[in-house]
Write a protein that holds these residues in place. Sequence first.
Motif, short mmCIF file in Angstrom:
data_model
loop_
_atom_site.label_atom_id
_atom_site.label_comp_id
_atom_site.label_asym_id
_atom_site.label_seq_id
_atom_site.Cartn_x
_atom_site.Cartn_y
_atom_site.Cartn_z
N GLY A 158 39.41 39.95 35.90
CA GLY A 158 39.66 39.57 37.28
C GLY A 158 40.88 40.23 37.89
O GLY A 158 41.08 40.13 39.11
N SER A 159 41.70 40.90 37.09
CA SER A 159 42.87 41.60 37.64
C SER A 159 42.41 42.81 38.47
O SER A 159 41.37 43.40 38.20
CB SER A 159 43.79 42.09 36.52
N VAL A 172 41.65 56.25 40.23
CA VAL A 172 41.00 55.26 41.09
C VAL A 172 42.00 54.14 41.36
O VAL A 172 42.84 53.83 40.51
CB VAL A 172 39.71 54.68 40.46
N GLU A 173 41.91 53.56 42.53
CA GLU A 173 42.86 52.52 42.93
C GLU A 173 42.11 51.25 43.32
O GLU A 173 41.03 51.29 43.90
CB GLU A 173 43.72 53.01 44.09
N GLY A 174 42.74 50.11 43.01
CA GLY A 174 42.21 48.82 43.45
C GLY A 174 40.86 48.46 42.85
O GLY A 174 40.01 47.90 43.54
N VAL A 175 40.68 48.75 41.54
CA VAL A 175 39.43 48.39 40.89
C VAL A 175 39.63 47.10 40.09
O VAL A 175 40.73 46.78 39.66
CB VAL A 175 38.92 49.52 39.97
N VAL A 176 38.54 46.37 39.89
CA VAL A 176 38.59 45.06 39.22
C VAL A 176 38.31 45.23 37.73
O VAL A 176 37.40 45.97 37.33
CB VAL A 176 37.56 44.10 39.85
N VAL A 177 39.10 44.53 36.92
CA VAL A 177 38.89 44.52 35.48
C VAL A 177 37.78 43.52 35.17
O VAL A 177 37.90 42.33 35.45
CB VAL A 177 40.17 44.14 34.72
N GLU A 178 36.70 44.02 34.59
CA GLU A 178 35.57 43.17 34.24
C GLU A 178 35.75 42.51 32.88
O GLU A 178 35.34 41.36 32.67
CB GLU A 178 34.28 44.00 34.25
N GLN A 179 36.39 43.24 31.97
CA GLN A 179 36.53 42.75 30.60
C GLN A 179 37.66 43.49 29.91
O GLN A 179 37.92 44.66 30.21
CB GLN A 179 35.21 42.95 29.84
#
Length: 219
Positions: A137-138, A164-171
Motif C-alpha cells: 500500500g505504500s 518510475v514515480e508514485g507507484v503503489v507497492v502491491e507486495q
Amino acid sequence: MSTETLPAPVAQRLRRPSWRDPRLVTGVVLVALAVSLGSWAVSTASRTVPVWAAAGPLTPGDRVTPDAVRAVEVRLGDGADLYLPADQPLPEGLVATRVVDEGELVARSALGDAAGLDLRSVAVPVDGALSARVRKGSVVDVWFVPDAAPGGRDREAPAPRAVVEGVVVEQVDDAGTGLVVGSATTLHVLVPTADLPDLLAALGDDGTVDVVPLAGGAS
C-alpha cells in the motif's frame, strides 16, 4: 352652569383563552412540531449503520472478498450511501482501484472492474537497505543507480535517475522488521503500462535499484 358626571369605566375581566382560540391551537402545533423535529434529529444523528472496512491494506487490483473486509458500525448520516453496506452481500467481481488502508471504510468510489485498471505488477529486486515504511500500500519512487564506468577517477560517475514515480507497492517479499531490512528483498509494484519499458530496461541494465517512499505514504 350644570356639570354632568361621567360614568366610571367598567373594568373588563380577562377571559381564560378557550381551546378553540386559533392562536392557542397554532402555538400548540408549533411546539409539537419543534419537539418532533428535535427528536428526529437526535435519533438520526445517533443512529449507526453497518458498513464494510478493509481488514488489511487493499491495493489496486485486489479483489474485495469477505476475507478482505470486516463489518463495522458507524454514524454516517446522509453519507451512508457512499460506502458498501455490510448488511448486504458483497457484489461479485469488484476490485480496489486505489489504495484502501487497513481499517478504512470501503467507499464505492474506490471500487471497480479489474479490466479498467491499466496497471501491471512488476517484481523489483532491491539489493540495498529498505525503509520499514515501504510495505503493501505504500507509494514509492523507483530509482536506478548505474554502475560506475571504468576509468577510475578521471571518469564522471553516472547520475542516478528516477525510473518510475508514485507507484503503489502491491507486495513485499522477504521483508524483515526494524528500521531497515537487509538485502534480497523483492517488491512487487503496480506500474502503468506506459512506464513498463523504462522500468524493465533499468532492471536489465548494469546497476542497482533503490526504492524511495513518498512523504505522506503508508507508514
